[in-house]
Design a protein around this motif. Sequence first.
Motif, PDB file in Angstrom:
ATOM      1  N   THR A   1       0.932  -1.081  -0.002  1.00 25.57           N
ATOM      2  CA  THR A   1       0.078  -0.048  -0.172  1.00 25.57           C
ATOM      3  C   THR A   1       0.824   1.213   0.003  1.00 25.57           C
ATOM      4  O   THR A   1       0.474   2.123  -0.672  1.00 25.57           O
ATOM      5  CB  THR A   1      -0.871  -0.199   1.156  1.00 25.57           C
ATOM      6  N   VAL A   2       1.819   1.357   0.902  1.00 19.88           N
ATOM      7  CA  VAL A   2       2.619   2.471   0.930  1.00 19.88           C
ATOM      8  C   VAL A   2       3.558   2.775  -0.352  1.00 19.88           C
ATOM      9  O   VAL A   2       3.433   3.701  -1.028  1.00 19.88           O
ATOM     10  CB  VAL A   2       3.957   2.436   1.844  1.00 19.88           C
ATOM     11  N   ARG A   3       3.769   1.601  -1.133  1.00 23.64           N
ATOM     12  CA  ARG A   3       4.661   1.765  -2.376  1.00 23.64           C
ATOM     13  C   ARG A   3       3.631   2.339  -3.496  1.00 23.64           C
ATOM     14  O   ARG A   3       3.803   3.052  -4.408  1.00 23.64           O
ATOM     15  CB  ARG A   3       4.986   0.361  -2.717  1.00 23.64           C
ATOM     16  N   SER A   4       2.141   1.784  -3.672  1.00 22.66           N
ATOM     17  CA  SER A   4       1.326   2.311  -4.323  1.00 22.66           C
ATOM     18  C   SER A   4       0.974   3.879  -4.215  1.00 22.66           C
ATOM     19  O   SER A   4       1.016   4.584  -4.992  1.00 22.66           O
ATOM     20  CB  SER A   4       0.189   1.447  -4.114  1.00 22.66           C
ATOM     21  N   ARG A   5       0.943   4.447  -2.749  1.00 14.46           N
ATOM     22  CA  ARG A   5       0.561   5.583  -2.595  1.00 14.46           C
ATOM     23  C   ARG A   5       1.755   6.689  -2.840  1.00 14.46           C
ATOM     24  O   ARG A   5       1.597   7.868  -3.283  1.00 14.46           O
ATOM     25  CB  ARG A   5       0.270   5.633  -1.011  1.00 14.46           C
ATOM     26  N   VAL A   6       2.975   6.115  -2.972  1.00 13.51           N
ATOM     27  CA  VAL A   6       4.021   6.756  -3.338  1.00 13.51           C
ATOM     28  C   VAL A   6       4.155   7.106  -4.744  1.00 13.51           C
ATOM     29  O   VAL A   6       4.430   8.025  -5.146  1.00 13.51           O
ATOM     30  CB  VAL A   6       5.593   6.055  -2.864  1.00 13.51           C
ATOM     31  N   GLY A   7       3.647   5.994  -5.415  1.00 13.55           N
ATOM     32  CA  GLY A   7       3.695   6.177  -7.001  1.00 13.55           C
ATOM     33  C   GLY A   7       4.331   5.305  -7.590  1.00 13.55           C
ATOM     34  O   GLY A   7       4.475   5.187  -8.976  1.00 13.55           O
TER      35      GLY A   7
END
Length: 468
Positions: A262-268
Amino acid sequence: MSQQGADRTADQQAPPVSDQASGPVGGEPGAPGAWSETGWSDDGVVWGLYGGTGTGGGAQHRTAIDTGAVSAPAYRCSCPSRREPCRHAAGLLALRSAGDGPVPRTEAPGWAARWAADRRGREDEPGASSAEGGAAAEGASATESRAVAAGPADPEAARRRARRRAERVTAGVTELEQRLADLLRGGLAAAERAGAGAWEEAAARMVDAQAPGLAARVRELAAIPDTGPQWPVRLLEECALLHLLVRGWLRRELLPDGLAATVRSRVGLPASADGPGVRDHWLVLARYDTADARLTTRRIWLHGIASGRTALLLSYGAAGRAPELSLPVGLALDAELAAYPGTGQQRAALRERFGAPEPATARPPGVTTAGAARRYGDALRDDPWLDGVPVTLDRVVPVPDGAGWQLADADADTALPLTPAACSRSGLWRLVSLAGGTPVRVFGEYGHQGFTPLAAWPEGPGEVVPLC
């Protein structure tokens, strides 16, 4: 991505071009309508065709970018410009930074795959130089290009590229963390005096660090100051969420796998829906488009009749053009969907269809208004940056609430407020007319701003009524 942000990113990659050789041939290079056959691959290659008869005439240029280069992106363009990057490459890079919409994830065409495989083979050789420009790539012999076949990606080379990108993101995240500390140290009033320019500079730095998700969140901060008496509170809340995302990235190795995704996705960082597929008869609950000056985004909510899952399909089109994916509300589609990684992730990819959509009488099960609030709270534990969750409310009645509206639970003394955007839509009056003061079942999105109704069913027999 805003037009100002795209222009800044392109300017940072290449100063304003004065030579006419690389001038526009079918629109501005940063505009989606000027491009065709664009795409990006998981290993960091971006490509597209600029100009030609499809965008107003003139020559058509092939442009490719390798964002997985060692020290800086490498460029290839068939235009005669000697600048590196040319304005076409800079425009395509800015377009890719806007997200997956105008430049979708797909398989690289042969010409882009061969170029990337060729230059990466040279890059991985001992002592090879990492600098390569568009003119040098275009000047390579045709025999050399044809000799490099597009084969399977080297896993070790892919790991090196991923490690280099993570290092760039970490450098940008560390800088952003310092900017947030400086903001709080100087006081939130300084954000109002600084204006949007300071935020845009920080957002452009996140784009350079290959973290477009952070860039988008930084730009959202720029719109908060001086928007009402409570703007400092909202700004502090958003800064806290951004700080939490920054800390999550820096400590991602310590997080559970789902939360780390989720963090990787939110970072982009790009992600693929490569998990196991779920075949079901998917009921189309709602479909609506949002648009800005650069992109049209279509959201389609589905409900698995057998699995009970709710899934979101995203489809994109250039500004002024409708996305290709179109599923009528109320029909059911026999299809296989694959979820994107991340805890609590609703987004999925349409992997395969097994027939045309057919009429369906099924309805998703509903919950109470209190149950909807609990569902949103549970979802925030998995994804603190979530704007809202899909939820179906059972037996609710739309009633006025001062200047706005709310959905009151017919069987309990609880209610959910409607978002200001929902109150301004014509769908609200269709909902009020359908209910007529009696309970109805409503599907929509519930978040910190309230509930947005997207579809409704009467209490008795009856078809779904789209509200968006």
